[in-house]
Design a protein around this motif. Structure first.
Motif, PDB file in Angstrom:
ATOM      1  N   ARG A   6      49.427  -2.290  32.053  1.00  0.00           N
ATOM      2  CA  ARG A   6      48.480  -2.970  31.191  1.00  0.00           C
ATOM      3  C   ARG A   6      49.247  -3.641  30.048  1.00  0.00           C
ATOM      4  NH1 ARG A   6      46.684  -5.770  28.520  1.00  0.00           N
ATOM      5  NH2 ARG A   6      44.850  -5.791  27.199  1.00  0.00           N
ATOM      6  N   ALA A  27      39.664  -4.180  30.122  1.00  0.00           N
ATOM      7  CA  ALA A  27      40.741  -3.209  30.022  1.00  0.00           C
ATOM      8  C   ALA A  27      42.074  -3.866  30.363  1.00  0.00           C
ATOM      9  CB  ALA A  27      40.475  -2.032  30.950  1.00  0.00           C
ATOM     10  N   TYR A  40      42.677  -9.117  26.561  1.00  0.00           N
ATOM     11  CA  TYR A  40      42.038  -9.114  25.248  1.00  0.00           C
ATOM     12  C   TYR A  40      40.919 -10.141  25.239  1.00  0.00           C
ATOM     13  CZ  TYR A  40      46.519  -7.017  23.768  1.00  0.00           C
ATOM     14  OH  TYR A  40      47.618  -6.244  23.629  1.00  0.00           O
ATOM     15  N   ILE A  51      39.179   1.075  19.364  1.00  0.00           N
ATOM     16  CA  ILE A  51      39.818   1.861  20.418  1.00  0.00           C
ATOM     17  C   ILE A  51      38.951   3.051  20.775  1.00  0.00           C
ATOM     18  CG2 ILE A  51      41.778   3.400  20.863  1.00  0.00           C
ATOM     19  CD1 ILE A  51      43.393   1.290  19.120  1.00  0.00           C
ATOM     20  N   THR A  82      41.737   6.242  27.425  1.00  0.00           N
ATOM     21  CA  THR A  82      42.211   5.144  28.284  1.00  0.00           C
ATOM     22  C   THR A  82      43.103   4.182  27.520  1.00  0.00           C
ATOM     23  OG1 THR A  82      39.825   4.985  28.498  1.00  0.00           O
ATOM     24  CG2 THR A  82      41.162   4.081  30.290  1.00  0.00           C
ATOM     25  N   ARG A  83      42.630   3.776  26.333  1.00  0.00           N
ATOM     26  CA  ARG A  83      43.373   2.772  25.571  1.00  0.00           C
ATOM     27  C   ARG A  83      44.687   3.337  25.030  1.00  0.00           C
ATOM     28  NH1 ARG A  83      39.854  -1.739  25.314  1.00  0.00           N
ATOM     29  NH2 ARG A  83      38.964  -1.411  27.369  1.00  0.00           N
ATOM     30  N   ALA A  99      46.446   1.318  32.779  1.00  0.00           N
ATOM     31  CA  ALA A  99      45.149   0.977  32.209  1.00  0.00           C
ATOM     32  C   ALA A  99      44.119   2.074  32.421  1.00  0.00           C
ATOM     33  CB  ALA A  99      44.641  -0.322  32.806  1.00  0.00           C
TER      34      ALA A  99
END
Lengths: 252, 260
Positions: free
Chosen positions: B30, B165, B168, B237, B244-245, B254
Motif C-alpha cells: 500500500r 484503502a 488517497y 485513521i 488496517t491503516r 493494506a
C-alpha cells in the motif's frame, strides 16, 4: 530474480561504502577548516555540528543586522542576574577605576588594559539586537572597541583558533572562534545608548557578539585568553554554557 | 496474523495488466518502504520538535509583533500558563524548571533530521512518480461534484470504500500537499528567521516577515496548524480503521486484497 538481488546487493554495497567514505572525508574536511564545535560529542553532537558548520560556511563574513536610532528599545531591558561577587563590589565602590582587562595565551605581548586605555581607542558604535534564547529581545546602541583592535594591539599568533573570555563573576566564561573574534561587530562594550554601560547591562565592560544569542555576550569581562584548543578550559566543551546544558554555538 | 501472511501474494498476481480503474499502486505494498520509513522518521522528529518547542516556548510565553519584544513592552498576546523563568510576570506564584538547554539541542537536531528526510522524500516523490500518482489530484477528481461527494461522505462519517484503502482521496491529497509544500516550508522559514546568524547572511528572511518577534509569533501559529493536521490525521485513521491503516503504514500491507 537472483540477478536482480545481486545487482541490488552490489549497488547497496557500493552506495554504503561511498557513504561511509564520504562521511570520513567530510569529517576530516570539517576538522581542518574549523567546522566542528567543541561540544560535538554526545547524542546532540550531530545537530550541533551541522548547525555550526553550515552557519560558519554561510556567515563567515556576514554582518549582523543594524537598526536605526528610532528603533532603540525604550526603556532598555536589564535582565535578572546573580548577585555581584565581592570582587565586583570592591571595584564598583571605587567607580571601576581599577577595572582591568588582562590578555594572555597565544599573543606576542600579553598584558592588561584599564578602562581608560580601552576608551582611548577610536570609539565605535552599533545599533544591534540582543536576542535571548528564552524568546525576548531588545535593540540598543552599543559603544566600545572592536575586539580585533585589542587583539591586534597584543599581536595574536597565527595558530590561534579561539578567544576564551571570562567574567569577574565566578563560573561565567565563554569562547568564540576567530571568525567571530575578528568580526568587525564583535565589541568590548563600555557604553550604551549614548552613555556609560549600566551595571544591569553588563557594565563596566561586556562582550558583544551580535551574530549569536544573548548568552554569548558575557557581562563584566576581566580576562581574555587566546588559544588553539579549548580542551584545557573547564570540561573542554568551550564554555560554561554546555556544562549547564546549553549549546556552545548560539547562532540559532 | 495468518491472514496478513496469506496476503503476501507473489508479484505476478498484481501485475499491472489488471488495469485498475482507480489509480492504485501496482506493487503489493500500500505504501512503499521509502514512504513508510520517511513517514515514521518525520513522526518521531515532529514529536521531538513539538515537545522541545513547547519547553522553549514556556520560558517566555508572551508573543509580540515587529522586531523586538520583552517584559517591558506590550505583547500581542500572552498564554495563560506559568513560565520557566522568574523574569516573566505570569500571575503564577511558582516558576517551572528550566529545560531550555536540552530542548534547544533536541529541537535543532530533530529539525536537521526532518529537513534532510523531507528533502530526500520530495526528490524521491518527484522521480518515482509518488507525487504525480499519489499526491497530485487527477483532473477528473477536481470537479466540484466529485469533491463535494467526498466531503459529504466525510460529513456523514461514511466508512471509506475498499478502493480508498489503496489510494488517497482528493481532500486528503490536497491536505498532504498543503502540509508538505506550504506548512513545512513555512515552519522552516519562520524558524530560520529567528536565527541571528542566519539572518545576518539572509536578512530578507526576517524583514519580509515584519521582524524577528513576528517570525517567532508566526512560528507558533504554523506549528499549531501542523498540530491541528496531526490531530485530524489521527482522527481520520481511527475512523477509517486504525489497525488496517497502521498496518499499512508499518508493514506496507493494506489489509484486504480486493481492488477495483
Amino acid at each position: 530474480m537472483s540477478n536482480f538481488s545481486r545487482r541490488k546487493l552490489i549497488t547497496t554495497g557500493l552506495a554504503a561504502t561511498a557513504g561511509v567514505a564520504g562521511l570520513g572525508v567530510a569529517a576530516r574536511f570539517a576538522q581542518k577548516y574549523g567546522l566542528v564545535p567543541p561540544d560535538h560529542r554526545g547524542i546532540y553532537g550531530l545537530g550541533e555540528t551541522l548547525t555550526y558548520s553550515s552557519q560558519r560556511l554561510l556567515t563567515r563574513h556576514s554582518l549582523a543586522r543594524e537598526f536605526s536610532p528610532s528603533q532603540i528599545s525604550k526603556p532598555p531591558l536589564a535582565n535578572e542576574m546573580a548577585p555581584p561577587s565581592d570582587a565586583f563590589k570592591r571595584l564598583q565602590a571605587g567607580g571601576f577605576a581599577d577595572w582591568r582587562l588582562s590578555i594572555d595565551g597565544l599573543v606576542d605581548r600579553p598584558g592588561s588594559f584599564s578602562l581608560a586605555q580601552l576608551k582611548s581607542y577610536p570609539t565605535r558604535s552599533q545599533i544591534t539586537m540582543v536576542q535571548c534564547e528564552e524568546g525576548w529581545s531588545y535593540i540598543a546602541e552599543w559603544i566600545g572597541v572592536p575586539l580585533h583592535q585589542v587583539l591586534d594591539a597584543v599581536s595574536v599568533q597565527p595558530h590561534a583558533r579561539y578567544v576564551v573570555y571570562f567574567s569577574i563573576q565566578p563560573d561565567w566564561w565563554d569562547s568564540m572562534d576567530m571568525a567571530d573574534a575578528l568580526h568587525p561587530q564583535t565589541f568590548l562594550v563600555h557604553g550604551m545608548n549614548g552613555g556609560e554601560l549600566p551595571v544591569g547591562n553588563g557594565g563596566p565592560l561586556r562582550m558583544r557578539v551580535p551574530r549569536q544569542l544573548g548568552y554569548k555576550s558575557v557581562k563584566f569581562i576581566t580576562h581574555l585568553t587566546v588559544t588553539d584548543s579549548l580542551k584545557g578550559f573547564g570540561k573542554g566543551l568551550g564554555s560554561a554554557a554546555p556544562e549547564g546544558g546549553y549549546a556552545w554555538y548560539a547562532g540559532i | 496474523m495468518a491472514r496478513v501472511e496469506s496476503m503476501r501474494a507473489p508479484l505476478e498476481a498484481c501485475a499491472p495488466s489488471s488495469a485498475p480503474s482507480v489509480s492504485v499502486t501496482t506493487a503489493t505494498s500500500r505504501h512503499s518502504a521509502f514512504v513508510r520509513v520517511t513517514h515514521w522518521i518525520t513522526t518521531l522528529c515532529f514529536l521531538a520538535l513539538l515537545v522541545s518547542g513547547l519547553e522553549i516556548m514556556i520560558s517566555h510565553p508572551r508573543f509580540y509583533w515587529g522586531e523586538t519584544g520583552n517584559v517591558l513592552t506590550t505583547p500581542l498576546f500572552k498564554l495563560p500558563i506559568p513560565s520557566s523563568r522568574a523574569l516573566v510576570p505570569t500571575g503564577y506564584g511558582y516558576v517551572l524548571p528550566d529545560q531550555n538547554g536540552w530542548s534547544r539541542y533536541l529541537h535543532f537536531q530533530a529539525a536537521w533530521i526532518v529537513v534532510l528526510t523531507g528533502l530526500l522524500y520530495i526528490i524521491s516523490a518527484f522521480f518515482t512518480g509518488h507525487l504525480r500518482k499519489n499526491l497530485l489530484p487527477r483532473k477528473a477528481d477536481l470537479s466540484l461534484r466529485a469533491f463535494s461527494t467526498t466531503i459529504a461522505n466525510h460529513l456523514r462519517f461514511k466508512r471509506p470504500s475498499a478502493a480508498e484503502a489503496w489510494s488517497y482521496n482528493v481532500p486528503q491529497r490536497l491536505t498532504y500537499l498543503f502540509v508538505i509544500f506550504v506548512l513545512f516550508p513555512l515552519v522552516i522559514w519562520t524558524g530560520l528567521a529567528m536565527s541571528p546568524a542566519f539572518v545576518s547572511a539572509f536578512p530578507v528572511t526576517v524583514t519580509s516577515l515584519g521582524g524577528q518577534q513576528s517570525a517567532r509569533t508566526l512560528h507558533l501559529f504554523v506549528s499549531l496548524a501542523l498540530v491541528l493536521f496531526l490531530l485530524v490525521h489521527i482522527v481520520m485513521i481511527v475512523l477509517a480503521g486504525f489497525t488496517t491503516r497502521m498496518r499499512a503504514m508499518i508493514t506496507g500491507h493494506a489489509g484486504h486484497k480486493e481492488r477495483t
